[in-house]
Design a protein around this motif. Structure first.
Motif, PDB file in Angstrom:
ATOM      1  N   ILE A   1     -20.619 -22.250  45.199  1.00 31.23           N
ATOM      2  CA  ILE A   1     -21.765 -21.885  45.193  1.00 31.23           C
ATOM      3  C   ILE A   1     -22.009 -21.284  46.703  1.00 31.23           C
ATOM      4  O   ILE A   1     -22.758 -20.247  46.697  1.00 31.23           O
ATOM      5  CB  ILE A   1     -22.729 -23.282  45.085  1.00 31.23           C
ATOM      6  N   ILE A   2     -21.289 -21.685  47.678  1.00 28.58           N
ATOM      7  CA  ILE A   2     -21.467 -21.019  48.857  1.00 28.58           C
ATOM      8  C   ILE A   2     -21.103 -19.811  48.962  1.00 28.58           C
ATOM      9  O   ILE A   2     -21.720 -18.731  49.685  1.00 28.58           O
ATOM     10  CB  ILE A   2     -20.561 -21.820  50.055  1.00 28.58           C
ATOM     11  N   ASN A   3     -20.097 -19.363  47.977  1.00 25.08           N
ATOM     12  CA  ASN A   3     -19.623 -17.825  48.170  1.00 25.08           C
ATOM     13  C   ASN A   3     -20.623 -16.986  47.242  1.00 25.08           C
ATOM     14  O   ASN A   3     -20.304 -15.862  47.095  1.00 25.08           O
ATOM     15  CB  ASN A   3     -18.068 -18.038  47.380  1.00 25.08           C
TER      16      ASN A   3
ATOM     17  N   GLY B   1     -37.930 -13.949  50.144  1.00 23.76           N
ATOM     18  CA  GLY B   1     -39.166 -14.652  50.944  1.00 23.76           C
ATOM     19  C   GLY B   1     -38.377 -15.864  51.619  1.00 23.76           C
ATOM     20  O   GLY B   1     -37.331 -16.477  51.142  1.00 23.76           O
ATOM     21  N   ASP B   2     -38.831 -16.488  52.666  1.00 20.95           N
ATOM     22  CA  ASP B   2     -38.489 -17.337  53.461  1.00 20.95           C
ATOM     23  C   ASP B   2     -38.292 -18.549  52.822  1.00 20.95           C
ATOM     24  O   ASP B   2     -37.362 -19.426  53.017  1.00 20.95           O
ATOM     25  CB  ASP B   2     -39.513 -17.675  54.549  1.00 20.95           C
ATOM     26  N   GLY B   3     -39.183 -18.912  51.817  1.00 16.92           N
ATOM     27  CA  GLY B   3     -39.125 -20.280  50.911  1.00 16.92           C
ATOM     28  C   GLY B   3     -37.666 -20.275  50.219  1.00 16.92           C
ATOM     29  O   GLY B   3     -36.962 -21.184  50.137  1.00 16.92           O
ATOM     30  N   VAL B   4     -37.514 -19.272  49.446  1.00 13.58           N
ATOM     31  CA  VAL B   4     -36.336 -19.296  48.407  1.00 13.58           C
ATOM     32  C   VAL B   4     -34.970 -19.202  49.184  1.00 13.58           C
ATOM     33  O   VAL B   4     -34.136 -20.031  49.041  1.00 13.58           O
ATOM     34  CB  VAL B   4     -36.743 -18.392  47.334  1.00 13.58           C
ATOM     35  N   TYR B   5     -35.322 -18.536  49.915  1.00 15.77           N
ATOM     36  CA  TYR B   5     -33.927 -17.906  50.937  1.00 15.77           C
ATOM     37  C   TYR B   5     -33.640 -19.014  51.792  1.00 15.77           C
ATOM     38  O   TYR B   5     -32.284 -19.519  51.905  1.00 15.77           O
ATOM     39  CB  TYR B   5     -34.360 -16.616  51.808  1.00 15.77           C
TER      40      TYR B   5
ATOM     41  N   PHE C   1     -34.316 -22.356  51.214  1.00 18.40           N
ATOM     42  CA  PHE C   1     -33.533 -23.219  50.340  1.00 18.40           C
ATOM     43  C   PHE C   1     -32.337 -23.055  50.058  1.00 18.40           C
ATOM     44  O   PHE C   1     -31.467 -24.060  50.178  1.00 18.40           O
ATOM     45  CB  PHE C   1     -34.571 -23.362  49.251  1.00 18.40           C
ATOM     46  N   LEU C   2     -32.302 -21.710  49.368  1.00 17.21           N
ATOM     47  CA  LEU C   2     -30.547 -21.246  49.263  1.00 17.21           C
ATOM     48  C   LEU C   2     -29.728 -21.410  50.475  1.00 17.21           C
ATOM     49  O   LEU C   2     -28.626 -22.315  50.428  1.00 17.21           O
ATOM     50  CB  LEU C   2     -30.531 -20.035  48.878  1.00 17.21           C
TER      51      LEU C   2
END
Length: 436
Positions: A79-81, A104-108, A110-111
């Motif tokens: 997942i990290i990759n 967007g800041d929210g999704v990014y 979270f990831l």
């Protein structure tokens, strides 16, 4: 100057991926040196097998501690990759965190935050694995086949993962704009203060260095796989798909033997018939296997997929009672011989007889005859490797081509041939026990 770094990145990316593709082609060529085998049956069961064993890691958790830690490393590392995609785009086009405005800041946040947590979990898990190998020194990592390169290889990959996870956190911790945004930094926010006393230029240099070493490390890791037992990261999927679905203990009949029997039972067959004029005389098919080219392609795939975890050997009753046999050793020796054959082809354009073979030069008859054919190794393997099939094919060669079975087995086969049973008495005496 930015375009120079972009060009350098493109060159490194093309070189890394190109070398990887070259090695994959070599790998496929080596596997295709084996005999063809039909594993196209029951596709739905094969897909389920692959999803359950390779993707779902179902057999790993039979040993809970190692299994859970392995799942963390496996899921975390994969997942990290995903972030490598962003790194590639940034490296080629000179952007910085290109996905942040797009997602967007929210999704990014979270990831990236998820990636950071996983990176920490992977780092801790890898430390535990290192301790198990080098401090606790589990017995199955100390077998004689685990000396030299196999032992070092296991440690090298752990160091690789430690460094890559650390670089990912440092890369985030030394990115001032990312830290100021306060998104996706649940771990790196605690590392960022370590660099607070440094100048802006120095912090930027550390961030860029971590970024470059991280991506170059991933490319090196990708190409290291071919030379490592960690090929199973890629090959576990086809290996579990093409695994034998027959019940364990059910052995296949040799087609060559079946054809001989059919000819014996055909009243019209002439075993002494000469080939038609102009036709080439067929070379009799070899019974069993004495070298890697006599094995089938799935068996050679098995050899490359072996994780060297030693679960098979730790469950082998022959090995546990001090016999020479190690199922892990059988797979490692098969892979070593296959690699030697591949290098021979690379050097000569085709295989030139090197006066060696898998039997005797790599695997001894003593190892083969120590096997009880109990299938414990097959049952234990977390990626459905089948060492027993290789052992049985090589035994067939010893018996049917060289008449080199142990004395006890030769006596038994002679009794079956002469008396129709394993025991050394006449079939007419079988029922004498009822008169006693």
């Amino acid at each position: 100057m930015d375009y120079i770094s972009n060009i350098l990145f493109a060159v490194a990316l093309l070189a890394g991926v190109g070398f990887f593709v070259m090695n994959v082609r070599k790998l496929i060529r080596n596997i295709k040196l084996g005999r063809e085998v039909d594993r196209s049956d029951n596709k739905s069961a094969r897909w389920k097998n692959m999803a359950r064993v390779a993707l779902g890691q179902s057999k790993m958790v039979s040993r809970p501690i190692a299994g859970i830690l392995h799942i963390i490393v496996y899921i975390g590392f994969i997942i990290i990759n995903i972030e490598v995609l962003e790194i590639i785009i940034d490296g080629l086009f000179g952007t910085h965190r290109v996905f942040q405005p797009l997602l967007g800041d929210g999704v990014y946040g979270f990831l990236i935050g998820t990636f950071e947590v996983l990176a920490l979990l992977v780092f801790v898990s890898v430390i535990v694995f290192w301790l198990r190998r080098n401090v606790i020194r589990l017995k199955r990592f100390l077998n004689k086949e685990m000396k030299g390169w196999p032992k070092n290889d296991g440690n090298f990959i752990l160091y690789f993962e430690m460094v890559l996870m650390s670089l990912f956190i440092v890369m985030n911790a030394t990115d001032p704009s990312f830290q100021e945004a306060g998104i996706g930094n649940p771990i790196s926010q605690f590392v960022a203060p370590w660099f607070s006393g440094l100048s802006v230029d120095t912090i930027h240099l550390i961030e860029r260095s971590a970024w470059w070493v991280h991506i170059l490390g991933i490319l090196v890791f990708l190409n290291y796989l071919y030379y490592s037992k960690h090929l199973h990261i890629l090959l576990a999927f086809p290996n579990t798909y093409y695994a034998n679905l027959n019940p364990k203990g059910q052995f296949t009949n040799l087609e060559s033997v079946t054809n001989e029997v059919k000819m014996m039972m055909d009243p019209d067959a002439d075993p002494y018939a000469m080939p038609a004029e102009g036709a080439e005389e067929e070379v009799p098919e070899k019974f069993g296997a004495s070298d890697v080219m006599d094995l089938n392609r799935v068996q050679l795939l098995n050899a490359y997929t072996c994780t060297e975890c030693g679960r098979c050997t730790s469950a082998c009753p022959a090995n546990l009672t001090g016999k020479e046999l190690s199922p892990r050793g059988i797979m490692m020796k098969t892979r070593d011989r296959l690699e030697e054959v591949g290098k021979n082809i690379d050097k000569n354009g085709e295989f030139k007889d090197d006066q060696k073979q898998l039997l005797n030069d790599y695997i001894t008859p003593e190892e083969l005859w120590a096997c009880t054919s109990c299938n414990a190794c097959v049952e234990e393997c977390p990626v459905n490797i089948d060492p027993l099939s290789i052992i049985m094919d090589m035994r067939r060669y010893l018996v049917m081509e060289q008449s080199a079975a142990p004395q006890e087995l030769n006596m038994m086969m002679t009794n079956v041939e002469n008396n129709g049973a394993m025991w050394q008495y006449s079939p007419m005496d079988r029922l004498n026990w009822k008169d006693e």
